[in-house]
Scaffold this active site. Sequence first.
Site, PDB file in Angstrom:
ATOM      1  N   ASN A 199       9.013  93.311 -39.597  1.00  0.00           N
ATOM      2  CA  ASN A 199      10.051  94.741 -40.055  1.00  0.00           C
ATOM      3  C   ASN A 199      11.575  94.399 -40.014  1.00  0.00           C
ATOM      4  OD1 ASN A 199      10.930  95.798 -36.961  1.00  0.00           O
ATOM      5  ND2 ASN A 199       8.665  96.511 -37.273  1.00  0.00           N
ATOM      6  N   ASP A 268       3.030 100.666 -37.783  1.00  0.00           N
ATOM      7  CA  ASP A 268       1.920 102.013 -38.141  1.00  0.00           C
ATOM      8  C   ASP A 268       0.120 101.709 -38.890  1.00  0.00           C
ATOM      9  OD1 ASP A 268       3.687 103.896 -36.572  1.00  0.00           O
ATOM     10  OD2 ASP A 268       5.179 103.985 -38.531  1.00  0.00           O
ATOM     11  N   LYS A 278      -5.503  81.089 -45.614  1.00  0.00           N
ATOM     12  CA  LYS A 278      -4.735  81.155 -46.397  1.00  0.00           C
ATOM     13  C   LYS A 278      -5.408  82.162 -47.196  1.00  0.00           C
ATOM     14  CE  LYS A 278      -0.647  79.272 -48.214  1.00  0.00           C
ATOM     15  NZ  LYS A 278       0.493  78.329 -48.930  1.00  0.00           N
ATOM     16  N   ASP A 295      -0.886 104.581 -31.266  1.00  0.00           N
ATOM     17  CA  ASP A 295       0.382 105.226 -31.212  1.00  0.00           C
ATOM     18  C   ASP A 295       0.460 104.279 -29.702  1.00  0.00           C
ATOM     19  OD1 ASP A 295       2.864 106.493 -30.254  1.00  0.00           O
ATOM     20  OD2 ASP A 295       2.951 107.057 -32.813  1.00  0.00           O
ATOM     21  N   ILE A 296       1.223 103.845 -29.054  1.00  0.00           N
ATOM     22  CA  ILE A 296       1.499 103.537 -28.292  1.00  0.00           C
ATOM     23  C   ILE A 296       2.528 104.457 -26.992  1.00  0.00           C
ATOM     24  CG2 ILE A 296       2.704 101.761 -26.194  1.00  0.00           C
ATOM     25  CD1 ILE A 296       2.761  99.633 -28.563  1.00  0.00           C
ATOM     26  N   PHE A 312      12.112 106.451 -30.294  1.00  0.00           N
ATOM     27  CA  PHE A 312      13.013 106.273 -30.557  1.00  0.00           C
ATOM     28  C   PHE A 312      12.556 107.104 -32.301  1.00  0.00           C
ATOM     29  CE2 PHE A 312      17.341 104.169 -29.307  1.00  0.00           C
ATOM     30  CZ  PHE A 312      16.901 104.028 -28.687  1.00  0.00           C
ATOM     31  N   LYS A 326       9.212 114.523 -33.961  1.00  0.00           N
ATOM     32  CA  LYS A 326       8.397 113.356 -33.513  1.00  0.00           C
ATOM     33  C   LYS A 326       8.221 113.748 -32.468  1.00  0.00           C
ATOM     34  CE  LYS A 326       8.646 109.861 -36.513  1.00  0.00           C
ATOM     35  NZ  LYS A 326       9.720 108.835 -36.507  1.00  0.00           N
ATOM     36  N   LYS A 330       4.225 113.424 -30.431  1.00  0.00           N
ATOM     37  CA  LYS A 330       3.987 112.037 -29.563  1.00  0.00           C
ATOM     38  C   LYS A 330       3.802 112.641 -27.927  1.00  0.00           C
ATOM     39  CE  LYS A 330       5.934 108.787 -32.927  1.00  0.00           C
ATOM     40  NZ  LYS A 330       5.270 107.408 -33.159  1.00  0.00           N
TER      41      LYS A 330
HETATM   42  O1  PMT Z   1      15.834  96.218 -32.680  1.00  0.00           O
HETATM   43  P1  PMT Z   1      17.666  96.534 -33.588  1.00  0.00           P
HETATM   44  O2  PMT Z   1      17.589  96.012 -34.582  1.00  0.00           O
HETATM   45  O3  PMT Z   1      18.319  96.718 -32.457  1.00  0.00           O
HETATM   46  O4  PMT Z   1      16.801  98.142 -33.850  1.00  0.00           O
HETATM   47  C1  PMT Z   1      17.412  98.847 -33.538  1.00  0.00           C
HETATM   48  C2  PMT Z   1      15.950 100.478 -33.795  1.00  0.00           C
HETATM   49  C3  PMT Z   1      16.238 100.611 -35.136  1.00  0.00           C
HETATM   50  C4  PMT Z   1      14.779  99.528 -34.452  1.00  0.00           C
HETATM   51  C5  PMT Z   1      15.609 100.993 -32.888  1.00  0.00           C
HETATM   52  O5  PMT Z   1      16.690 101.965 -32.214  1.00  0.00           O
HETATM   53  C6  PMT Z   1      14.720 102.243 -32.908  1.00  0.00           C
HETATM   54  O6  PMT Z   1      15.035 102.789 -33.842  1.00  0.00           O
HETATM   55  N1  PMT Z   1      13.270 101.996 -33.295  1.00  0.00           N
HETATM   56  C7  PMT Z   1      12.581 102.841 -32.932  1.00  0.00           C
HETATM   57  C8  PMT Z   1      11.690 102.229 -34.182  1.00  0.00           C
HETATM   58  C9  PMT Z   1      10.837 102.865 -34.950  1.00  0.00           C
HETATM   59  O7  PMT Z   1       8.804 102.579 -34.733  1.00  0.00           O
HETATM   60  O8  PMT Z   1      10.766 104.422 -35.303  1.00  0.00           O
HETATM   61  P2  PMT Z   1       9.515 105.038 -35.311  1.00  0.00           P
HETATM   62  O9  PMT Z   1      10.694 106.551 -35.873  1.00  0.00           O
HETATM   63  O10 PMT Z   1       8.704 104.508 -36.802  1.00  0.00           O
HETATM   64  O11 PMT Z   1       8.356 105.276 -34.277  1.00  0.00           O
HETATM   65  C10 PMT Z   1       8.688 106.867 -33.767  1.00  0.00           C
HETATM   66  C11 PMT Z   1       7.810 106.027 -32.133  1.00  0.00           C
HETATM   67  O12 PMT Z   1       7.019 105.664 -31.626  1.00  0.00           O
HETATM   68  C12 PMT Z   1       9.541 104.149 -31.145  1.00  0.00           C
HETATM   69  O13 PMT Z   1       9.145 104.752 -30.185  1.00  0.00           O
HETATM   70  C13 PMT Z   1       8.400 103.477 -31.543  1.00  0.00           C
HETATM   71  O14 PMT Z   1       8.717 102.576 -30.417  1.00  0.00           O
HETATM   72  C14 PMT Z   1       7.162 104.039 -31.247  1.00  0.00           C
HETATM   73  N2  PMT Z   1       5.275 104.375 -31.977  1.00  0.00           N
HETATM   74  C15 PMT Z   1       5.562 103.742 -33.571  1.00  0.00           C
HETATM   75  C16 PMT Z   1       4.236 102.937 -33.360  1.00  0.00           C
HETATM   76  C17 PMT Z   1       3.482 102.504 -32.978  1.00  0.00           C
HETATM   77  N3  PMT Z   1       2.049 102.730 -33.447  1.00  0.00           N
HETATM   78  N4  PMT Z   1       3.184 102.899 -31.556  1.00  0.00           N
HETATM   79  C18 PMT Z   1       4.261 103.271 -30.814  1.00  0.00           C
HETATM   80  O15 PMT Z   1       5.191 103.408 -29.881  1.00  0.00           O
END
Ligand code: PMT
Length: 403
Positions: A199, A268, A278, A295-296, A312, A326, A330
């Site tokens: 991403n 995800d 390959k 999900d961490i 976030f 969320k 979570k």
């Molecule tokens: O890195 P930059 O270019 O500065 O951009 C910043 C950002 C946009 C990446 C940052 O501000 C941000 O939004 N980060 C979270 C991105 C994200 O994956 O969001 P989400 O809505 O999909 O996930 C929600 C939360 O679950 C996040 O805290 C994520 O870290 C966490 N997560 C998600 C999936 C997973 N398998 N494990 C997780 O811990």
Amino acid sequence: MLGVSGGIAAYKSAELVRQLCAAGAVVRVVMTRAATEFVGARTFQALSGEPVWCGWSDDRSGMDHIDLARWADRILVAPASADTLARLAQGRADDLLAAVCLATEAPLLLAPAMNQAMWRHPATQENVQRLAGRGVQLCGPDAGEQACGDVGPGRMREPEALVEALAESFASGLLAGVKLVITAGPTREAVDPVRFLGNRSSGKMGYAIAAAARAAGARVELVSGPVALEVPAGVACEQVESAQAMLDAVLARINDCDIFIATAAVADYRPAAPAQQKIKKQAEALSLQLEPTTDILATVAALAPRPLCIGFAAETEQLEQNARRKRMHKGADMIAANRVGDGQGFETDDNELLLVWEGGERLLPRTTKARLAVQLLEQVANLYARRLSSDNETSQPYAKHSA
Ligand code: PMT
């Protein structure tokens, strides 16, 4: 306390002592035997007005190393030679300076100084990584012309800069004594040996939070996906690729963590069966079977005891509703929500965050990610303090460690 090890840069340490004393510090100097071949103990004694220790023979009470370790608010070793870095990384205690560094609970700062090839050597770099991983703050080295005639990294940082680094280490203290684990950047999920699903995360937001937390006095461990950013000074960092590797790295350091901030854009889904070779181009359409990753954030939030958990939310619509959903889903204490897509959120130098927690919200208007990180941590520190005081009232330990 100032540790001085053997190297030509030891002559600069005399000026360092002068400047520290001028700034109001009480400075006690412990020299290695090798250091005494470059500068005399009397120089430091005259400049500091304090006794100077040059080795075990100066440990008059037999307990001086413990007394010095407890007395010091900070220990700066300048210059820190390649040999001293190696010995500290190994946790040795076979000279007085190493023993004091091992016995102290005070923050340790090291100002490396050595020939550029010695600094670049993988053995030295491994020692530096190991020390940084333990929360030791590296100050320098600087690059430039060296006493041996080489040019490159290895010059001891100038006394002014070291005085500043020490002053900064006493600075905000908002998160002093608190351990943070922060995830940052993207993850890469292998499709085959050369392709991955990824991403647009640049890591800028997560790295800014790591730098701001360190400046606020926290011990910071960063778990980072692949990014092109320099790790902030004083921050320990493990580089990972996949969501699974990020989960493993987080869980390996979560035990004594007080605050967990999940900034990373973690995949995800990942390919269910990455190809071993390959994948060849073919005429037909290709389908990839994906399976969910763990999900961490939710995993950490479900631990007991658990750190304060900040997540976030990257959203393209219904920012507030999705952030609140969320947070509940979570089990996070707070969510920092941002709009993404159309040039927002990912990769940019600035951003806007909506913070939501139980019973409250706060909008952090658009500004640089560096400023947002400071504002976010103010709110996190408030939440952490509130949680600690409510734990004290109910005698329910929330996290293992308190500020
Ligand atoms: O890195 P930059 O270019 O500065 O951009 C910043 C950002 C946009 C990446 C940052 O501000 C941000 O939004 N980060 C979270 C991105 C994200 O994956 O969001 P989400 O809505 O999909 O996930 C929600 C939360 O679950 C996040 O805290 C994520 O870290 C966490 N997560 C998600 C999936 C997973 N398998 N494990 C997780 O811990």
